[in-house]
Design a protein around this motif. Structure first.
Motif, PDB file in Angstrom:
ATOM      1  N   ILE A 156       0.917  -1.240   0.076  1.00  0.00           N
ATOM      2  CA  ILE A 156      -0.110   0.023   0.049  1.00  0.00           C
ATOM      3  C   ILE A 156       0.934   1.310  -0.103  1.00  0.00           C
ATOM      4  O   ILE A 156       1.877   1.432   0.792  1.00  0.00           O
ATOM      5  CB  ILE A 156      -1.048   0.077   1.138  1.00  0.00           C
ATOM      6  N   GLY A 157       0.763   2.202  -1.009  1.00  0.00           N
ATOM      7  CA  GLY A 157       1.316   3.547  -0.987  1.00  0.00           C
ATOM      8  C   GLY A 157       0.756   4.511  -0.220  1.00  0.00           C
ATOM      9  O   GLY A 157      -0.293   4.383   0.335  1.00  0.00           O
ATOM     10  N   SER A 158       1.450   5.499   0.253  1.00  0.00           N
ATOM     11  CA  SER A 158       1.141   6.424   1.066  1.00  0.00           C
ATOM     12  C   SER A 158       1.665   7.868   0.777  1.00  0.00           C
ATOM     13  O   SER A 158       2.772   7.707   0.182  1.00  0.00           O
ATOM     14  CB  SER A 158       1.363   6.245   2.527  1.00  0.00           C
ATOM     15  N   CYS A 159       1.060   8.902   1.179  1.00  0.00           N
ATOM     16  CA  CYS A 159       1.973  10.083   0.968  1.00  0.00           C
ATOM     17  C   CYS A 159       1.296  11.289   2.131  1.00  0.00           C
ATOM     18  O   CYS A 159       0.028  11.224   2.352  1.00  0.00           O
ATOM     19  CB  CYS A 159       1.739  10.949  -0.269  1.00  0.00           C
ATOM     20  N   CYS A 160       2.329  11.742   2.986  1.00  0.00           N
ATOM     21  CA  CYS A 160       1.970  12.539   4.200  1.00  0.00           C
ATOM     22  C   CYS A 160       1.593  13.899   3.243  1.00  0.00           C
ATOM     23  O   CYS A 160       2.380  14.350   2.562  1.00  0.00           O
ATOM     24  CB  CYS A 160       2.847  12.679   5.086  1.00  0.00           C
ATOM     25  N   LEU A 161       0.641  14.678   3.670  1.00  0.00           N
ATOM     26  CA  LEU A 161       0.025  15.895   3.076  1.00  0.00           C
ATOM     27  C   LEU A 161      -0.071  16.899   4.345  1.00  0.00           C
ATOM     28  O   LEU A 161      -1.312  16.537   5.268  1.00  0.00           O
ATOM     29  CB  LEU A 161      -1.231  15.488   2.279  1.00  0.00           C
ATOM     30  N   GLY A 162       0.503  17.862   4.036  1.00  0.00           N
ATOM     31  CA  GLY A 162      -0.052  19.104   5.057  1.00  0.00           C
ATOM     32  C   GLY A 162      -0.949  20.293   4.084  1.00  0.00           C
ATOM     33  O   GLY A 162      -1.748  20.753   5.117  1.00  0.00           O
ATOM     34  N   GLY A 186     -10.463  20.446  21.824  1.00  0.00           N
ATOM     35  CA  GLY A 186      -9.059  20.497  22.209  1.00  0.00           C
ATOM     36  C   GLY A 186      -8.154  19.859  21.089  1.00  0.00           C
ATOM     37  O   GLY A 186      -6.842  19.932  21.437  1.00  0.00           O
ATOM     38  N   TYR A 187      -8.575  19.383  20.089  1.00  0.00           N
ATOM     39  CA  TYR A 187      -7.868  18.453  19.147  1.00  0.00           C
ATOM     40  C   TYR A 187      -8.035  19.153  17.878  1.00  0.00           C
ATOM     41  O   TYR A 187      -9.087  19.719  17.545  1.00  0.00           O
ATOM     42  CB  TYR A 187      -8.306  17.066  18.992  1.00  0.00           C
ATOM     43  N   GLU A 188      -6.815  19.381  17.213  1.00  0.00           N
ATOM     44  CA  GLU A 188      -6.586  19.992  16.061  1.00  0.00           C
ATOM     45  C   GLU A 188      -6.057  19.131  14.947  1.00  0.00           C
ATOM     46  O   GLU A 188      -5.125  18.781  15.100  1.00  0.00           O
ATOM     47  CB  GLU A 188      -5.682  21.361  16.231  1.00  0.00           C
ATOM     48  N   LEU A 189      -6.785  19.387  13.708  1.00  0.00           N
ATOM     49  CA  LEU A 189      -6.148  18.620  12.493  1.00  0.00           C
ATOM     50  C   LEU A 189      -4.708  19.117  12.396  1.00  0.00           C
ATOM     51  O   LEU A 189      -4.279  20.242  12.065  1.00  0.00           O
ATOM     52  CB  LEU A 189      -7.005  18.967  11.214  1.00  0.00           C
ATOM     53  N   LEU A 190      -3.874  18.198  12.243  1.00  0.00           N
ATOM     54  CA  LEU A 190      -2.713  18.376  11.949  1.00  0.00           C
ATOM     55  C   LEU A 190      -1.914  18.297  10.536  1.00  0.00           C
ATOM     56  O   LEU A 190      -1.491  18.902   9.787  1.00  0.00           O
ATOM     57  CB  LEU A 190      -1.744  17.702  13.054  1.00  0.00           C
ATOM     58  N   TYR A 191      -2.406  17.019   9.846  1.00  0.00           N
ATOM     59  CA  TYR A 191      -1.995  16.621   8.752  1.00  0.00           C
ATOM     60  C   TYR A 191      -2.793  15.511   8.448  1.00  0.00           C
ATOM     61  O   TYR A 191      -3.624  14.742   9.172  1.00  0.00           O
ATOM     62  CB  TYR A 191      -0.549  16.377   8.530  1.00  0.00           C
ATOM     63  N   CYS A 192      -2.712  15.067   6.959  1.00  0.00           N
ATOM     64  CA  CYS A 192      -3.547  13.894   6.475  1.00  0.00           C
ATOM     65  C   CYS A 192      -2.437  12.997   5.686  1.00  0.00           C
ATOM     66  O   CYS A 192      -1.309  13.487   5.379  1.00  0.00           O
ATOM     67  CB  CYS A 192      -4.378  14.408   5.273  1.00  0.00           C
ATOM     68  N   ILE A 193      -2.844  11.714   5.607  1.00  0.00           N
ATOM     69  CA  ILE A 193      -1.976  10.670   4.691  1.00  0.00           C
ATOM     70  C   ILE A 193      -2.747  10.138   4.131  1.00  0.00           C
ATOM     71  O   ILE A 193      -3.854   9.542   4.387  1.00  0.00           O
ATOM     72  CB  ILE A 193      -1.515   9.671   5.831  1.00  0.00           C
ATOM     73  N   ALA A 194      -2.353  10.257   2.542  1.00  0.00           N
ATOM     74  CA  ALA A 194      -3.112   9.610   1.476  1.00  0.00           C
ATOM     75  C   ALA A 194      -2.791   8.094   1.580  1.00  0.00           C
ATOM     76  O   ALA A 194      -1.655   7.858   1.703  1.00  0.00           O
ATOM     77  CB  ALA A 194      -2.875  10.228   0.219  1.00  0.00           C
ATOM     78  N   PHE A 195      -3.589   7.258   1.403  1.00  0.00           N
ATOM     79  CA  PHE A 195      -3.416   5.782   1.241  1.00  0.00           C
ATOM     80  C   PHE A 195      -4.035   5.326  -0.049  1.00  0.00           C
ATOM     81  O   PHE A 195      -5.215   5.584  -0.371  1.00  0.00           O
ATOM     82  CB  PHE A 195      -3.742   4.986   2.511  1.00  0.00           C
ATOM     83  N   GLY A 196      -3.370   4.027  -0.697  1.00  0.00           N
ATOM     84  CA  GLY A 196      -3.753   3.651  -1.749  1.00  0.00           C
ATOM     85  C   GLY A 196      -2.880   2.595  -2.589  1.00  0.00           C
ATOM     86  O   GLY A 196      -1.672   2.681  -2.174  1.00  0.00           O
TER      87      GLY A 196
END
Length: 216
Positions: A156-162, A186-196
């Protein structure tokens, strides 16, 4: 007859001994061919690539659950587990948010390969940090590191995305999509990771070894 019997006995012993030696040799060869656990881990780390083109099908949820379990077992400060994770493989969510993105960034859609704002990935993991803990960003990074490496080991591939995270936090029209993720107060979105499943095989980019050194 006695001589014949003795000769046959000797031949049988030789055959058995030869078979045993052959068995030991096969076992020894198999042992030599089987890579060590450390070699498998190191190869997985060194061959991992950030993937930016994916097959259209979402990652199987059973496989995704293994990846998530690897993520939440990452080391973290004082075992605070200062993250929250949301997984989206719903095309309506991804495409709807992408339409908002395209309105604000029309040039992005001019790329003929552009399908969505998450590098065209069909599965996206959103990671939020606990804003009350000053080390939470590190914890979230370790979480993501475990996820991308375990994913790669299963093809599975991935890419960290800001960028998508910044867009969702800053753009009012994206707010409904951010709220739908349902992160705790109290939680804030920091980043995403694409998977596929990868649709490309990028070459490794050089690393600057000069940035690493021992201090005596």
């Amino acid at each position: 007859m006695k001589i014949v019997t003795v000769i046959l006995g000797i031949l049988c012993l030789c055959a058995c001994f030869g078979l045993s030696m052959c068995t030991f040799t096969v076992k020894d060869n198999k042992a030599a061919e089987t890579p060590k656990k450390s070699e498998v881990v190191i190869e997985n780390i060194l061959t991992r690539r950030s993937i930016r083109q994916y097959q259209p099908q979402a990652v199987n949820r059973d496989t995704m659950q293994v990846i998530l379990n690897c993520g939440i077992n990452a080391p973290n400060g004082q075992n605070k587990q200062s993250w929250e994770v949301r997984v989206v493989d719903n095309p309506e969510y991804i495409n709807g948010l992408t339409e908002v993105y395209k309105k604000k960034n029309p040039k992005a859609a001019e790329d003929p390969t552009f399908k969505n704002m998450f590098r065209n990935a069909p599965t996206v993991v959103f990671i939020a940090r606990d804003t009350k803990y000053d080390f939470s960003q590190v914890d979230c990074g370790l979480l993501g590191g475990n996820m991308v490496l375990s994913a790669w080991s299963m093809g599975i591939g991935s890419c960290c995305l800001g960028g998508p995270a910044r867009f969702m936090l800053a753009e009012p029209e994206a707010k409904p999509y951010l709220e739908k993720l349902g992160f705790s107060e109290g939680y804030e979105l920091l980043y995403c990771i694409a998977f596929g499943y990868p649709a490309e095989t990028p070459a490794a980019k050089p690393r600057d070894a000069q940035k690493v050194r021992y201090v005596d």
